[in-house]
Design a protein around this motif. Sequence first.
Motif, PDB file in Angstrom:
ATOM      1  N   LEU A   1      12.859   2.023  17.414  1.00 20.51           N
ATOM      2  CA  LEU A   1      12.723   0.580  17.622  1.00 20.51           C
ATOM      3  C   LEU A   1      12.693  -0.174  16.291  1.00 20.51           C
ATOM      4  CD1 LEU A   1      12.064  -1.787  19.670  1.00 20.51           C
ATOM      5  CD2 LEU A   1       9.668  -1.293  19.184  1.00 20.51           C
ATOM      6  N   LEU A   2      11.982   0.384  15.324  1.00 17.31           N
ATOM      7  CA  LEU A   2      11.839  -0.253  14.014  1.00 17.31           C
ATOM      8  C   LEU A   2      13.005   0.036  13.078  1.00 17.31           C
ATOM      9  CD1 LEU A   2       8.066   0.555  13.432  1.00 17.31           C
ATOM     10  CD2 LEU A   2       9.031  -1.690  13.966  1.00 17.31           C
ATOM     11  N   GLU A   3      13.862   0.989  13.489  1.00 15.74           N
ATOM     12  CA  GLU A   3      14.972   1.433  12.645  1.00 15.74           C
ATOM     13  C   GLU A   3      14.460   1.918  11.282  1.00 15.74           C
ATOM     14  OE1 GLU A   3      17.796  -1.795  12.573  1.00 15.74           O
ATOM     15  OE2 GLU A   3      18.314  -1.493  14.676  1.00 15.74           O
ATOM     16  N   ARG A   4      13.402   2.743  11.357  1.00 16.62           N
ATOM     17  CA  ARG A   4      12.784   3.318  10.168  1.00 16.62           C
ATOM     18  C   ARG A   4      12.749   4.828  10.280  1.00 16.62           C
ATOM     19  NH1 ARG A   4       7.011   1.150   9.415  1.00 16.62           N
ATOM     20  NH2 ARG A   4       7.116   2.682   7.742  1.00 16.62           N
ATOM     21  N   ASP A   5      12.546   5.486   9.173  1.00 14.34           N
ATOM     22  CA  ASP A   5      12.439   6.934   9.122  1.00 14.34           C
ATOM     23  C   ASP A   5      11.215   7.401   9.915  1.00 14.34           C
ATOM     24  OD1 ASP A   5      13.143   9.574   7.777  1.00 14.34           O
ATOM     25  OD2 ASP A   5      11.054   9.301   7.144  1.00 14.34           O
TER      26      ASP A   5
ATOM     27  N   ARG B   1       5.581  -5.447  16.515  1.00 14.05           N
ATOM     28  CA  ARG B   1       6.631  -4.961  17.425  1.00 14.05           C
ATOM     29  C   ARG B   1       6.045  -4.066  18.522  1.00 14.05           C
ATOM     30  NH1 ARG B   1      11.811  -4.716  14.849  1.00 14.05           N
ATOM     31  NH2 ARG B   1      12.599  -3.992  16.852  1.00 14.05           N
ATOM     32  N   LEU B   2       5.076  -3.226  18.157  1.00 13.88           N
ATOM     33  CA  LEU B   2       4.450  -2.344  19.142  1.00 13.88           C
ATOM     34  C   LEU B   2       3.649  -3.138  20.171  1.00 13.88           C
ATOM     35  CD1 LEU B   2       3.923   0.503  20.163  1.00 13.88           C
ATOM     36  CD2 LEU B   2       2.050   0.661  18.505  1.00 13.88           C
TER      37      LEU B   2
ATOM     38  N   PRO C   1       3.375  -5.099   4.679  1.00 12.09           N
ATOM     39  CA  PRO C   1       4.288  -5.820   5.577  1.00 12.09           C
ATOM     40  C   PRO C   1       4.948  -4.899   6.616  1.00 12.09           C
ATOM     41  CG  PRO C   1       4.549  -6.626   3.347  1.00 12.09           C
ATOM     42  CD  PRO C   1       3.629  -5.433   3.272  1.00 12.09           C
ATOM     43  N   ALA C   2       5.305  -3.677   6.224  1.00 14.00           N
ATOM     44  CA  ALA C   2       5.922  -2.746   7.172  1.00 14.00           C
ATOM     45  C   ALA C   2       4.941  -2.358   8.275  1.00 14.00           C
ATOM     46  CB  ALA C   2       6.412  -1.496   6.447  1.00 14.00           C
TER      47      ALA C   2
END
Length: 117
Positions: free
Chosen positions: A75-79, A60-61, A52-53
């Motif tokens: 943008l994804l607010e991920r590490d 989103r990309l 899912p990630a």
Amino acid sequence: MPKTLYVRTSSLDDALDRFEAAWHLASGRKPPAPLALLSFADLPLLAKTLTPARWELLRRLAKAGPVTVYALAKLLERDYKNVHTDVSRLVELNLLEKNPEGRVSVPWQAVRAELKL
């Protein structure tokens, strides 16, 4: 390059059958239109690969257009490290493209899935 990527689950025998059919079709005839195909042995492998990630990353990309991995992580607010790992794997699978400037993008307008029972 085709604008649709086909994702399938299929056995090795199915892949060999498709190769044989393409070989016979191409011998002495007009070559078939290119087909972008990503095949997985089974649904668990597909689900493990297109998490899912990672699917959210692709979605989103596709909307954002070409960006750096760092900008994508923001943008994804991920590490950053996790996004970099996902991008590397998706580039290996040809689900993403990386340009010489280091920006990644989604080359597909659509992804169609076919799951065999």
